[in-house]
Design a protein around this motif. Structure first.
Motif, PDB file in Angstrom:
ATOM      1  N   UNK A   1       0.828  -1.195   0.000  1.00  0.00           N
ATOM      2  CA  UNK A   1       0.000   0.000   0.000  1.00  0.00           C
ATOM      3  C   UNK A   1       0.872   1.259   0.000  1.00  0.00           C
ATOM      4  N   UNK A   2       1.611   1.527   1.132  1.00  0.00           N
ATOM      5  CA  UNK A   2       2.372   2.770   1.269  1.00  0.00           C
ATOM      6  C   UNK A   2       3.816   2.566   0.857  1.00  0.00           C
ATOM      7  N   UNK A   3       4.082   2.394  -0.466  1.00  0.00           N
ATOM      8  CA  UNK A   3       5.448   2.080  -0.869  1.00  0.00           C
ATOM      9  C   UNK A   3       6.287   3.302  -1.252  1.00  0.00           C
ATOM     10  N   UNK A   4       5.714   4.482  -1.210  1.00  0.00           N
ATOM     11  CA  UNK A   4       6.513   5.660  -1.515  1.00  0.00           C
ATOM     12  C   UNK A   4       7.487   5.885  -0.361  1.00  0.00           C
ATOM     13  N   UNK A   5       8.658   6.449  -0.628  1.00  0.00           N
ATOM     14  CA  UNK A   5       9.599   6.701   0.481  1.00  0.00           C
ATOM     15  C   UNK A   5       8.958   7.538   1.582  1.00  0.00           C
ATOM     16  N   UNK A   6       8.094   8.484   1.189  1.00  0.00           N
ATOM     17  CA  UNK A   6       7.421   9.317   2.207  1.00  0.00           C
ATOM     18  C   UNK A   6       6.543   8.458   3.112  1.00  0.00           C
ATOM     19  N   UNK A  22      13.270   0.787  17.863  1.00  0.00           N
ATOM     20  CA  UNK A  22      13.492   0.619  16.420  1.00  0.00           C
ATOM     21  C   UNK A  22      12.436  -0.332  15.829  1.00  0.00           C
ATOM     22  N   UNK A  23      12.125  -0.105  14.570  1.00  0.00           N
ATOM     23  CA  UNK A  23      11.037  -0.849  13.933  1.00  0.00           C
ATOM     24  C   UNK A  23      11.619  -1.865  12.943  1.00  0.00           C
ATOM     25  N   UNK A  24      11.174  -3.103  13.029  1.00  0.00           N
ATOM     26  CA  UNK A  24      11.698  -4.133  12.121  1.00  0.00           C
ATOM     27  C   UNK A  24      11.081  -3.976  10.732  1.00  0.00           C
ATOM     28  N   UNK A  25      11.802  -4.473   9.745  1.00  0.00           N
ATOM     29  CA  UNK A  25      11.291  -4.387   8.365  1.00  0.00           C
ATOM     30  C   UNK A  25       9.973  -5.172   8.248  1.00  0.00           C
ATOM     31  N   UNK A  26       9.854  -6.242   9.017  1.00  0.00           N
ATOM     32  CA  UNK A  26       8.636  -7.041   8.995  1.00  0.00           C
ATOM     33  C   UNK A  26       7.440  -6.200   9.454  1.00  0.00           C
ATOM     34  N   UNK A  30       4.304  -4.975   7.175  1.00  0.00           N
ATOM     35  CA  UNK A  30       2.929  -5.304   7.574  1.00  0.00           C
ATOM     36  C   UNK A  30       2.051  -4.046   7.582  1.00  0.00           C
ATOM     37  N   UNK A  31       2.603  -2.983   8.175  1.00  0.00           N
ATOM     38  CA  UNK A  31       1.836  -1.722   8.257  1.00  0.00           C
ATOM     39  C   UNK A  31       1.611  -1.124   6.865  1.00  0.00           C
ATOM     40  N   UNK A  32       2.581  -1.340   5.978  1.00  0.00           N
ATOM     41  CA  UNK A  32       2.467  -0.773   4.628  1.00  0.00           C
ATOM     42  C   UNK A  32       1.796  -1.748   3.655  1.00  0.00           C
ATOM     43  N   UNK A  33       1.359  -2.897   4.203  1.00  0.00           N
ATOM     44  CA  UNK A  33       0.700  -3.929   3.393  1.00  0.00           C
ATOM     45  C   UNK A  33       1.544  -4.339   2.189  1.00  0.00           C
ATOM     46  N   UNK A  34       2.810  -4.654   2.492  1.00  0.00           N
ATOM     47  CA  UNK A  34       3.710  -5.130   1.441  1.00  0.00           C
ATOM     48  C   UNK A  34       4.663  -6.151   2.062  1.00  0.00           C
ATOM     49  N   UNK A  35       5.733  -6.462   1.360  1.00  0.00           N
ATOM     50  CA  UNK A  35       6.663  -7.470   1.880  1.00  0.00           C
ATOM     51  C   UNK A  35       7.963  -6.822   2.328  1.00  0.00           C
TER      52      UNK A  35
END
Lengths: 85, 204
Positions: A1-6, A22-26, A30-35
């Motif tokens: 969903x939110x794949x823009x750098x912003x 710190x936030x994990x890539x996982x 998940x929050x951005x609905x992507x991998x």
């Protein structure tokens, strides 16, 4: 969903603000609905611009990144020049 | 013709003068039927233009042939913006975030050239620069494009200002010729003409 750098920077900043960790890539993926695979290159770009910093347990937004978010401009439309003192 | 299509200038070399059919251009030129006013508009003005309350007449042909403008030369002449400046300005829109080094690689310019033009574009007004703090000392310069609609209007107003200045020079050239006919000069018109314009340059 939110794949823009912003969008990714905003996700990192929001989660970090609420957890103070710190936030994990996982978690970001998940929050951005992507991998995580798709999130990592964006995070690397943000890291080169010093908007986020990698730590052992994920990424955290830097002061620079947080200040950038206040500008209300799109990262796709910027040149970022890191200047040493 | 749509906005993105290249105007059809007909056959001939790029630099050759040619006639322009003013009826099918995206701009329009109007002349006042009463006074000497001539105006240029980029929009189709519904109902036409008026000058001191009178409807202006649309100009459909120019008796003088013109050379087709080259966008690089126009930007250089009107704004002093050479091609590298334009390249950099275009890359700042939609391709970021980029570092000056990445931009230089992409455009095949020196990094120093990119930095110079970034600052020049800020001074010119097409880019804005914001300085952010860095946790480890130093700072981060963020260069970003001004709003595209604002850019469109500013560049058009800037160009019209330049065109107005150029039109004033042409008016002055014509007035010089008219003055010459009315006055008793010892020198030839060419000498008087160029002296008048060399005076203008000195005044600047």
């Amino acid at each position: 969903m939110t794949m823009s750098p912003d969008g990714i920077l905003e996700v990192v900043s929001d989660i970090y603000k609420s957890t103070d960790r710190p936030v994990s890539t996982h978690t970001i993926a998940e929050a951005a609905e992507t991998t995580p695979d798709r999130v990592t290159p964006v995070l690397n770009t943000l890291c080169r611009s010093e908007f986020v910093e990698w730590t052992e347990s994920g990424v955290r937004p830097t002061v620079t990144g947080r200040q950038f978010l206040e500008l209300d401009i799109e990262l796709e439309n910027v040149v970022v020049d890191v200047v040493d003192e | 013709m749509s906005e993105n299509e290249t105007p059809d200038w007909g056959s001939g070399d790029d630099n050759s003068r040619r006639e322009v059919d003013l009826r099918d251009r995206e701009y329009a030129i109007y002349r006042c039927v009463d006074c000497n006013n001539v105006v240029l508009t980029m929009q189709d003005c519904d109902g036409g233009m008026t000058c001191h309350g009178e409807t202006m007449e649309r100009v459909t042909e120019s008796r003088l042939d013109i050379r087709p403008p080259d966008v690089r030369q126009v930007l250089l002449d009107a704004f002093g913006l050479p091609k590298p400046g334009l390249d950099i300005c275009l890359c700042v829109i939609g391709d970021g975030p980029l570092s000056p080094g990445e931009l230089a690689d992409r455009l095949d310019y020196e990094e120093g050239t990119v930095r110079m033009y970034l600052n020049e574009l800020v001074e010119f007004g097409l880019l804005e620069k914001t300085q952010l703090n860095r946790e480890t000392g130093g700072y981060v310069n963020v260069y970003h494009s001004i709003d595209l609609e604002e850019m469109r209007e500013e560049t058009l107003v800037g160009f019209y200002t330049w065109a107005g200045e150029a039109a004033s020079l042409i008016e002055e050239a014509n007035l010089t010729k008219a003055d010459y006919q009315n006055e008793d000069y010892d020198e030839g018109l060419d000498t008087v003409f160029w002296e008048r314009f060399s005076d203008n340059k000195t005044d600047e």
